[in-house]
Design an enzyme around this catalytic site. Sequence first.
Site, PDB file in Angstrom:
ATOM      1  N   SER A 126     -71.238 -23.599  36.061  1.00  0.00           N
ATOM      2  CA  SER A 126     -71.125 -22.025  35.612  1.00  0.00           C
ATOM      3  C   SER A 126     -70.475 -21.177  37.112  1.00  0.00           C
ATOM      4  O   SER A 126     -69.571 -22.170  38.324  1.00  0.00           O
ATOM      5  CB  SER A 126     -71.966 -21.255  35.237  1.00  0.00           C
ATOM      6  OG  SER A 126     -71.843 -20.480  34.921  1.00  0.00           O
TER       7      SER A 126
ATOM      8  N   ASP B 162     -66.457 -22.890  24.964  1.00  0.00           N
ATOM      9  CA  ASP B 162     -67.531 -21.950  26.280  1.00  0.00           C
ATOM     10  C   ASP B 162     -66.989 -20.563  26.358  1.00  0.00           C
ATOM     11  O   ASP B 162     -65.528 -19.953  25.658  1.00  0.00           O
ATOM     12  CB  ASP B 162     -66.749 -22.891  27.613  1.00  0.00           C
ATOM     13  CG  ASP B 162     -67.494 -21.943  28.305  1.00  0.00           C
ATOM     14  OD1 ASP B 162     -68.045 -20.572  27.910  1.00  0.00           O
ATOM     15  OD2 ASP B 162     -67.606 -21.457  29.561  1.00  0.00           O
TER      16      ASP B 162
ATOM     17  N   HIS C 243     -71.509 -22.976  26.710  1.00  0.00           N
ATOM     18  CA  HIS C 243     -71.591 -23.195  28.345  1.00  0.00           C
ATOM     19  C   HIS C 243     -72.341 -23.811  28.778  1.00  0.00           C
ATOM     20  O   HIS C 243     -72.274 -24.516  30.223  1.00  0.00           O
ATOM     21  CB  HIS C 243     -71.289 -21.111  28.208  1.00  0.00           C
ATOM     22  CG  HIS C 243     -71.023 -20.525  29.945  1.00  0.00           C
ATOM     23  ND1 HIS C 243     -70.165 -22.025  30.435  1.00  0.00           N
ATOM     24  CD2 HIS C 243     -72.062 -20.824  30.746  1.00  0.00           C
ATOM     25  CE1 HIS C 243     -70.101 -20.841  31.864  1.00  0.00           C
ATOM     26  NE2 HIS C 243     -71.842 -20.546  32.224  1.00  0.00           N
TER      27      HIS C 243
END
Length: 207
Positions: free
Chosen positions: A18, A112, A146
């Site tokens: 991330s 995601d 994600h």
Amino acid sequence: MLQHPEVKGPGIGLLGFSKGGDLCLSMASFLKGVTATVLINACVANTLIPLHYKEMTLLNIGHDLERLKITESGLVDLVDIWNNPLEKLNCQSLIPIEKAQGPFLFIVGQDDHNWKSESYAYIASERLQSHGKEKPQIICYPNTGHCIDPPYFPPCLMSVHRMVGQEVFWGGESKAHFMAQVDIWEQIQTFFQKYLKGKDSTFHNKL
């Protein structure tokens, strides 16, 4: 890190997820001694806040909360709020990854819902190749969201996001996401063993 007794190879490896992914991209681009970099659902541009290094500043890609969506379950979906890093107004946020010396592995969850990780991975690939660099390895996982954790962690498909202060839908389907986490761990081990393993080093996978 290069002086650490456990570092046996010619350089170090970076693993980022991330926001940590775009930080690792920046480290690989600007710092020496980075031999290999793994990105899990990362953005190819600098995100959230400007990044300063010496006399250089990378702007943040920017976002618009007006594009925020709410799912039928009442969860926040962030995937469309981020600006396009390829547009002229946002290009100063793009990380100059063509300056990096080592190879990249991009791991992508194709469901995601934080940002468009697959698109970002292919933008990075095109940018590297256009500068005569090696094509990065990109591995995509269907029905995977994600938040990709190490294997055997319960899949995190939703949680509270500090930026918006609400429960956010990260994406993914439980079984597929779980199985992806197991395979991704093996892919990361293989990648780092290939590019980081020194003459006297050994890898021990205890999971």
